[in-house]
Write a protein that holds these residues in place. Sequence first.
Motif, PDB file in Angstrom:
ATOM      1  N   PHE A  26       0.913  -1.151   0.042  1.00 11.84           N
ATOM      2  CA  PHE A  26       0.105   0.092   0.018  1.00 11.84           C
ATOM      3  C   PHE A  26       0.944   1.187   0.077  1.00 11.84           C
ATOM      4  CE2 PHE A  26      -2.295   3.362   2.149  1.00 11.84           C
ATOM      5  CZ  PHE A  26      -3.195   3.453   1.456  1.00 11.84           C
ATOM      6  N   ALA A  27       1.989   1.170   0.745  1.00  9.64           N
ATOM      7  CA  ALA A  27       2.786   2.355   0.965  1.00  9.64           C
ATOM      8  C   ALA A  27       3.493   2.732  -0.327  1.00  9.64           C
ATOM      9  CB  ALA A  27       3.781   2.434   1.883  1.00  9.64           C
ATOM     10  N   ALA A  28       3.931   1.697  -1.122  1.00 12.10           N
ATOM     11  CA  ALA A  28       4.562   1.622  -2.281  1.00 12.10           C
ATOM     12  C   ALA A  28       4.019   2.259  -3.492  1.00 12.10           C
ATOM     13  CB  ALA A  28       4.962   0.449  -2.703  1.00 12.10           C
ATOM     14  N   HIS A  29       2.552   1.941  -3.537  1.00 10.42           N
ATOM     15  CA  HIS A  29       1.738   2.368  -4.459  1.00 10.42           C
ATOM     16  C   HIS A  29       1.189   3.989  -4.119  1.00 10.42           C
ATOM     17  CE1 HIS A  29      -1.789   2.315  -7.003  1.00 10.42           C
ATOM     18  NE2 HIS A  29      -2.532   2.986  -6.198  1.00 10.42           N
ATOM     19  N   VAL A  30       0.898   4.146  -3.031  1.00  7.83           N
ATOM     20  CA  VAL A  30       0.534   5.566  -2.656  1.00  7.83           C
ATOM     21  C   VAL A  30       1.803   6.492  -3.096  1.00  7.83           C
ATOM     22  CG1 VAL A  30      -0.188   7.155  -0.804  1.00  7.83           C
ATOM     23  CG2 VAL A  30      -1.085   4.782  -0.995  1.00  7.83           C
ATOM     24  N   ALA A  31       2.886   6.044  -2.770  1.00  3.85           N
ATOM     25  CA  ALA A  31       4.051   6.948  -3.074  1.00  3.85           C
ATOM     26  C   ALA A  31       4.312   7.128  -4.567  1.00  3.85           C
ATOM     27  CB  ALA A  31       5.132   6.610  -2.449  1.00  3.85           C
ATOM     28  N   ASN A  32       3.710   6.363  -5.321  1.00  5.44           N
ATOM     29  CA  ASN A  32       3.916   6.597  -6.930  1.00  5.44           C
ATOM     30  C   ASN A  32       2.585   6.841  -7.659  1.00  5.44           C
ATOM     31  OD1 ASN A  32       6.947   5.498  -7.386  1.00  5.44           O
ATOM     32  ND2 ASN A  32       6.170   4.376  -5.882  1.00  5.44           N
ATOM     33  N   CYS A  33       1.557   7.190  -6.888  1.00  3.91           N
ATOM     34  CA  CYS A  33       0.154   7.378  -7.594  1.00  3.91           C
ATOM     35  C   CYS A  33      -0.395   8.602  -7.029  1.00  3.91           C
ATOM     36  CB  CYS A  33      -0.761   6.040  -7.310  1.00  3.91           C
ATOM     37  SG  CYS A  33      -2.579   6.466  -7.787  1.00  3.91           S
ATOM     38  N   PRO A  34      -0.079   9.827  -7.650  1.00  2.00           N
ATOM     39  CA  PRO A  34      -0.592  10.939  -7.027  1.00  2.00           C
ATOM     40  C   PRO A  34      -2.031  11.070  -6.803  1.00  2.00           C
ATOM     41  CG  PRO A  34       0.730  11.451  -9.166  1.00  2.00           C
ATOM     42  CD  PRO A  34       0.390   9.877  -8.761  1.00  2.00           C
ATOM     43  N   GLU A  35      -2.879  10.342  -7.563  1.00  2.00           N
ATOM     44  CA  GLU A  35      -4.475  10.602  -7.212  1.00  2.00           C
ATOM     45  C   GLU A  35      -4.638   9.820  -5.912  1.00  2.00           C
ATOM     46  OE1 GLU A  35      -3.171   9.537 -10.138  1.00  2.00           O
ATOM     47  OE2 GLU A  35      -3.496  11.087 -11.429  1.00  2.00           O
ATOM     48  N   CYS A  36      -4.064   8.624  -5.597  1.00  2.00           N
ATOM     49  CA  CYS A  36      -4.366   7.828  -4.553  1.00  2.00           C
ATOM     50  C   CYS A  36      -3.690   8.446  -3.434  1.00  2.00           C
ATOM     51  CB  CYS A  36      -3.727   6.531  -4.699  1.00  2.00           C
ATOM     52  SG  CYS A  36      -4.726   5.213  -5.640  1.00  2.00           S
ATOM     53  N   GLU A  37      -2.539   9.071  -3.416  1.00  2.00           N
ATOM     54  CA  GLU A  37      -1.791   9.900  -2.431  1.00  2.00           C
ATOM     55  C   GLU A  37      -2.786  10.850  -1.884  1.00  2.00           C
ATOM     56  OE1 GLU A  37       2.425  11.782  -1.281  1.00  2.00           O
ATOM     57  OE2 GLU A  37       1.744  11.879  -3.440  1.00  2.00           O
ATOM     58  N   GLU A  38      -3.329  11.817  -2.792  1.00  2.00           N
ATOM     59  CA  GLU A  38      -4.129  12.880  -2.655  1.00  2.00           C
ATOM     60  C   GLU A  38      -5.405  12.417  -1.603  1.00  2.00           C
ATOM     61  OE1 GLU A  38      -6.597  16.549  -4.746  1.00  2.00           O
ATOM     62  OE2 GLU A  38      -5.331  15.121  -5.913  1.00  2.00           O
ATOM     63  N   GLU A  39      -5.958  11.405  -2.154  1.00  2.00           N
ATOM     64  CA  GLU A  39      -7.275  10.631  -1.680  1.00  2.00           C
ATOM     65  C   GLU A  39      -7.000  10.203  -0.106  1.00  2.00           C
ATOM     66  OE1 GLU A  39     -10.677   7.413  -2.259  1.00  2.00           O
ATOM     67  OE2 GLU A  39      -9.819   8.573  -4.081  1.00  2.00           O
ATOM     68  N   TYR A  40      -5.770   9.541  -0.066  1.00  3.00           N
ATOM     69  CA  TYR A  40      -5.226   9.064   1.147  1.00  3.00           C
ATOM     70  C   TYR A  40      -5.069  10.110   2.095  1.00  3.00           C
ATOM     71  CZ  TYR A  40      -2.513   6.538   4.800  1.00  3.00           C
ATOM     72  OH  TYR A  40      -2.022   6.083   5.908  1.00  3.00           O
ATOM     73  N   GLU A  41      -4.299  11.182   1.768  1.00  2.20           N
ATOM     74  CA  GLU A  41      -4.036  12.481   2.682  1.00  2.20           C
ATOM     75  C   GLU A  41      -5.319  13.021   3.109  1.00  2.20           C
ATOM     76  OE1 GLU A  41      -1.511  14.729   0.728  1.00  2.20           O
ATOM     77  OE2 GLU A  41       0.425  13.418   1.035  1.00  2.20           O
ATOM     78  N   ALA A  42      -6.109  13.093   2.128  1.00  2.14           N
ATOM     79  CA  ALA A  42      -7.437  13.839   2.668  1.00  2.14           C
ATOM     80  C   ALA A  42      -8.356  12.918   3.686  1.00  2.14           C
ATOM     81  CB  ALA A  42      -8.251  13.874   1.339  1.00  2.14           C
ATOM     82  N   LEU A  43      -8.254  11.470   3.365  1.00  2.70           N
ATOM     83  CA  LEU A  43      -8.941  10.787   4.393  1.00  2.70           C
ATOM     84  C   LEU A  43      -8.294  10.734   5.734  1.00  2.70           C
ATOM     85  CD1 LEU A  43     -11.446   8.766   4.415  1.00  2.70           C
ATOM     86  CD2 LEU A  43      -9.812   6.901   3.910  1.00  2.70           C
TER      87      LEU A  43
END
Length: 262
Positions: A26-43
């Motif tokens: 999960f950490a590796a994906h979020v670090a390389n996916c701006p869309e998922c990173e933005e959604e994860y940070e908002a959540l």
Amino acid sequence: MDCTEYRLLMTARIDNELDAATMAQFAAHVANCPECEEEYEALSGLSSDVRMHGERYAAPAHLKQRILSALPHRPPVSREAGKWPWAWINFGAALASSAAFVVTLGLYMAAPTSTNGLEEDVVSSHYRSLLVGHLTDVASSDQHMVKPWFTGKLDFSPPAYDFAARGYTLIGGRLDYLHGRTVAALVYQHRQHIVNLFVWPEQGKDGTAQQSVSRQGFQLLAWSDHGLRYWAISDAAPQDLAELRNLLDAQIRGETSSGSQK
């Protein structure tokens, strides 16, 4: 897994319900996916706001009565002299269990969770920095280069010092997102260990007692001083983090004392 599957894991990650292997993916994906990173940070920010500012209530007294009323009714059973009927024993056990449930629920609802949530965020940020090769945004052991790099990127100036002579080499810094806000992360190397030192402003808690805990194989040390909150994390020994704190405190006190004499 694709983005849809990773987004389904976000709430589980925030609640620390993922195993180590899934958390790494999960950490590796979020670090390389701006869309998922933005959604994860908002959540994550929303979760932090709820933990910090949401109102908490103790379980009401009538909850016990509602639970007891919901238990199946057992008709009275005659008993022989000197013997307790099983129906009454079962009812007593159910009553004790219900009372224990009410007490446990009340304690759970009243327990503070913001510190635990912050600890998990610190561990996640440290783990992510080691996993995806994003340890520093500015890689330098020159404190006169690292400290100015943060200028204009943060609303405060983090104390960046190199203690290589004492075994704590400043190797750089970066911006990170922790517990609903952008923070400074100063990175040190102590022998074979990486130390992340997270720093952000926090008024009103100067001089608070340091907090030392262990989470998921990492040692964490937290303290506040001069309007700043510090969280250090590493797989080094607890006394190594305490020594880094002492070096930092001594440096800040020396500069403060020197400045007041001018």
